[in-house]
Scaffold this motif. Structure first.
Motif, PDB file in Angstrom:
ATOM      1  N   ALA A 171       1.067   7.222  -6.592  1.00 59.79           N
ATOM      2  CA  ALA A 171      -0.047   8.112  -6.943  1.00 59.79           C
ATOM      3  C   ALA A 171       0.166   9.515  -6.400  1.00 59.79           C
ATOM      4  CB  ALA A 171      -1.359   7.538  -6.407  1.00 59.79           C
ATOM      5  N   LEU A 172       0.693   9.625  -5.182  1.00 58.74           N
ATOM      6  CA  LEU A 172       0.834  10.928  -4.531  1.00 58.74           C
ATOM      7  C   LEU A 172       1.873  11.835  -5.192  1.00 58.74           C
ATOM      8  CD1 LEU A 172       0.593   9.972  -0.768  1.00 58.74           C
ATOM      9  CD2 LEU A 172      -0.794  11.715  -1.934  1.00 58.74           C
ATOM     10  N   ASP A 227       0.824  -1.205   0.000  1.00 57.94           N
ATOM     11  CA  ASP A 227       0.000   0.000   0.000  1.00 57.94           C
ATOM     12  C   ASP A 227       0.860   1.257   0.000  1.00 57.94           C
ATOM     13  OD1 ASP A 227      -2.499   1.397   0.054  1.00 57.94           O
ATOM     14  OD2 ASP A 227      -2.207   1.735   2.204  1.00 57.94           O
ATOM     15  N   ALA A 228       1.909   1.265   0.808  1.00 59.65           N
ATOM     16  CA  ALA A 228       2.800   2.432   0.862  1.00 59.65           C
ATOM     17  C   ALA A 228       3.421   2.696  -0.505  1.00 59.65           C
ATOM     18  CB  ALA A 228       3.887   2.222   1.917  1.00 59.65           C
ATOM     19  N   ARG A 229       3.882   1.667  -1.158  1.00 62.83           N
ATOM     20  CA  ARG A 229       4.480   1.825  -2.491  1.00 62.83           C
ATOM     21  C   ARG A 229       3.442   2.339  -3.493  1.00 62.83           C
ATOM     22  NH1 ARG A 229       7.520  -3.943  -2.102  1.00 62.83           N
ATOM     23  NH2 ARG A 229       9.421  -3.232  -1.041  1.00 62.83           N
ATOM     24  N   ALA A 230       2.245   1.777  -3.443  1.00 64.00           N
ATOM     25  CA  ALA A 230       1.207   2.162  -4.403  1.00 64.00           C
ATOM     26  C   ALA A 230       0.748   3.602  -4.180  1.00 64.00           C
ATOM     27  CB  ALA A 230       0.018   1.207  -4.295  1.00 64.00           C
ATOM     28  N   ALA A 241      -6.143  -3.002   3.605  1.00 62.14           N
ATOM     29  CA  ALA A 241      -5.293  -2.981   2.407  1.00 62.14           C
ATOM     30  C   ALA A 241      -4.949  -1.565   1.966  1.00 62.14           C
ATOM     31  CB  ALA A 241      -5.983  -3.726   1.270  1.00 62.14           C
ATOM     32  N   HIS A 242      -5.622  -0.559   2.550  1.00 64.36           N
ATOM     33  CA  HIS A 242      -5.396   0.832   2.158  1.00 64.36           C
ATOM     34  C   HIS A 242      -5.091   1.744   3.355  1.00 64.36           C
ATOM     35  CE1 HIS A 242      -7.552  -0.753  -1.357  1.00 64.36           C
ATOM     36  NE2 HIS A 242      -6.851   0.134  -2.023  1.00 64.36           N
ATOM     37  N   VAL A 243      -4.684   1.155   4.461  1.00 61.96           N
ATOM     38  CA  VAL A 243      -4.525   1.936   5.690  1.00 61.96           C
ATOM     39  C   VAL A 243      -3.380   2.960   5.605  1.00 61.96           C
ATOM     40  CG1 VAL A 243      -3.055   0.282   6.952  1.00 61.96           C
ATOM     41  CG2 VAL A 243      -4.636   1.777   8.195  1.00 61.96           C
ATOM     42  N   ILE A 244      -2.286   2.636   4.977  1.00 62.87           N
ATOM     43  CA  ILE A 244      -1.166   3.580   4.868  1.00 62.87           C
ATOM     44  C   ILE A 244      -1.560   4.739   3.956  1.00 62.87           C
ATOM     45  CG2 ILE A 244       1.242   3.882   4.171  1.00 62.87           C
ATOM     46  CD1 ILE A 244       0.774   2.164   6.739  1.00 62.87           C
ATOM     47  N   GLY A 245      -2.151   4.425   2.823  1.00 58.74           N
ATOM     48  CA  GLY A 245      -2.608   5.467   1.916  1.00 58.74           C
ATOM     49  C   GLY A 245      -3.661   6.354   2.545  1.00 58.74           C
ATOM     50  N   ALA A 246      -4.566   5.757   3.315  1.00 59.55           N
ATOM     51  CA  ALA A 246      -5.601   6.547   3.986  1.00 59.55           C
ATOM     52  C   ALA A 246      -4.978   7.510   4.984  1.00 59.55           C
ATOM     53  CB  ALA A 246      -6.596   5.617   4.681  1.00 59.55           C
ATOM     54  N   ARG A 247      -3.979   7.053   5.730  1.00 63.84           N
ATOM     55  CA  ARG A 247      -3.286   7.948   6.671  1.00 63.84           C
ATOM     56  C   ARG A 247      -2.611   9.096   5.929  1.00 63.84           C
ATOM     57  NH1 ARG A 247       0.966   5.072  10.342  1.00 63.84           N
ATOM     58  NH2 ARG A 247       1.626   7.240  10.561  1.00 63.84           N
ATOM     59  N   ALA A 248      -1.936   8.781   4.839  1.00 64.89           N
ATOM     60  CA  ALA A 248      -1.232   9.811   4.069  1.00 64.89           C
ATOM     61  C   ALA A 248      -2.219  10.820   3.492  1.00 64.89           C
ATOM     62  CB  ALA A 248      -0.399   9.168   2.959  1.00 64.89           C
ATOM     63  N   GLU A 256      -8.493   8.186  -5.313  1.00 67.48           N
ATOM     64  CA  GLU A 256      -9.808   7.638  -4.976  1.00 67.48           C
ATOM     65  C   GLU A 256      -9.764   6.252  -4.332  1.00 67.48           C
ATOM     66  OE1 GLU A 256     -13.524   7.442  -3.979  1.00 67.48           O
ATOM     67  OE2 GLU A 256     -12.609   9.262  -4.766  1.00 67.48           O
ATOM     68  N   PRO A 257      -8.878   5.345  -4.730  1.00 69.87           N
ATOM     69  CA  PRO A 257      -8.870   4.048  -4.051  1.00 69.87           C
ATOM     70  C   PRO A 257      -8.673   4.169  -2.532  1.00 69.87           C
ATOM     71  CG  PRO A 257      -7.579   3.914  -6.047  1.00 69.87           C
ATOM     72  CD  PRO A 257      -7.936   5.369  -5.857  1.00 69.87           C
ATOM     73  N   TRP A 258      -7.895   5.132  -2.103  1.00 76.93           N
ATOM     74  CA  TRP A 258      -7.647   5.322  -0.676  1.00 76.93           C
ATOM     75  C   TRP A 258      -8.756   6.140  -0.018  1.00 76.93           C
ATOM     76  CZ3 TRP A 258      -3.928   5.426  -4.440  1.00 76.93           C
ATOM     77  CH2 TRP A 258      -3.040   4.345  -4.418  1.00 76.93           C
ATOM     78  N   ALA A 259      -9.220   7.163  -0.689  1.00 75.80           N
ATOM     79  CA  ALA A 259     -10.323   7.960  -0.132  1.00 75.80           C
ATOM     80  C   ALA A 259     -11.573   7.100  -0.001  1.00 75.80           C
ATOM     81  CB  ALA A 259     -10.599   9.179  -1.014  1.00 75.80           C
ATOM     82  N   GLY A 260     -11.807   6.252  -0.973  1.00 80.24           N
ATOM     83  CA  GLY A 260     -12.975   5.379  -0.940  1.00 80.24           C
ATOM     84  C   GLY A 260     -12.896   4.303   0.125  1.00 80.24           C
ATOM     85  N   ALA A 261     -11.695   4.043   0.626  1.00 81.91           N
ATOM     86  CA  ALA A 261     -11.512   3.023   1.665  1.00 81.91           C
ATOM     87  C   ALA A 261     -11.668   3.587   3.072  1.00 81.91           C
ATOM     88  CB  ALA A 261     -10.130   2.392   1.519  1.00 81.91           C
ATOM     89  N   MET A 262     -11.885   4.909   3.173  1.00 84.94           N
ATOM     90  CA  MET A 262     -11.976   5.564   4.478  1.00 84.94           C
ATOM     91  C   MET A 262     -13.440   5.704   4.897  1.00 84.94           C
ATOM     92  SD  MET A 262      -9.130   8.461   3.570  1.00 84.94           S
ATOM     93  CE  MET A 262      -9.031   9.247   5.158  1.00 84.94           C
ATOM     94  N   ARG A 263     -13.738   5.262   6.108  1.00 87.21           N
ATOM     95  CA  ARG A 263     -15.090   5.355   6.660  1.00 87.21           C
ATOM     96  C   ARG A 263     -14.996   5.767   8.127  1.00 87.21           C
ATOM     97  NH1 ARG A 263     -16.004   4.407   2.018  1.00 87.21           N
ATOM     98  NH2 ARG A 263     -16.930   2.638   1.020  1.00 87.21           N
TER      99      ARG A 263
END
Length: 167
Positions: A55-56, A48-51, A96-103, A70-77
């Motif tokens: 994107a970032l 996830d961090a690499r992916a 599967a998207h926790v690192i991206g969601a934090r970032a 969007e894959p990370w924003a959509g995983a946040m609830r």
């Protein structure tokens, strides 16, 4: 503001004359890097961090739009948890998207009326990003000692050369 996951993540891969320096390039090193940033360092987090970094970086450089996130924003609830004293809202993020969601959550917190507080260094030959903590949100270089001094030296040299050519 202290170092952040977001800033460290987008600065974790640099292409140098001597080769690529990638703090997430090796699985063991990436896992240790994530643990140092408060994560568990699991293989899913490494992926996830690499992916999200891929994107970032172009997004923060203005080369692509926010849709890539969007894959990370959509995983946040947010989920409500009931206690004797009321409700508490907690983050509920797809593992599967926790690192991206934090970032992305950090990125969101750096947006304001004066624009984004995270941006690429203004030096043409630099790949680093910076978080501008100045009141005016006008910081240009990730490091005054390196990029800022080089830019000022180039301007001074150009002015001196122009002055000597005119004389």
């Amino acid at each position: 503001m202290s170092a952040s996951l977001l800033l460290d993540l987008v600065n974790s891969r640099l292409v140098l004359a001597s080769g690529v320096s990638d703090e997430l390039g090796d699985d063991a090193a990436a896992s240790a890097w994530l643990r140092a940033h408060g994560a568990a360092g699991t293989p899913a987090e490494v992926a996830d961090a690499r992916a999200v970094r891929e994107a970032l970086v172009p997004f923060l450089r203005g080369e692509t739009d926010a849709a890539v996130l969007e894959p990370w924003a959509g995983a946040m609830r947010k989920r409500a948890r009931l206690h004797a004293t009321g409700l508490e809202w907690v983050d509920d993020v797809d593992p599967a998207h926790v690192i991206g969601a934090r970032a992305i959550d950090e990125w969101s917190g750096l947006q304001g009326e004066q624009g984004s507080r995270i941006r690429p260094c203004a030096a043409d030959d630099c790949q680093h990003f910076l978080i501008d903590e100045s009141r005016a949100n006008a910081r240009k270089w990730h490091s005054m000692e390196t990029c800022g001094n080089r830019a000022k030296a180039r301007r001074h040299y150009a002015k001196a050369k122009l002055g000597s050519a005119a004389g």
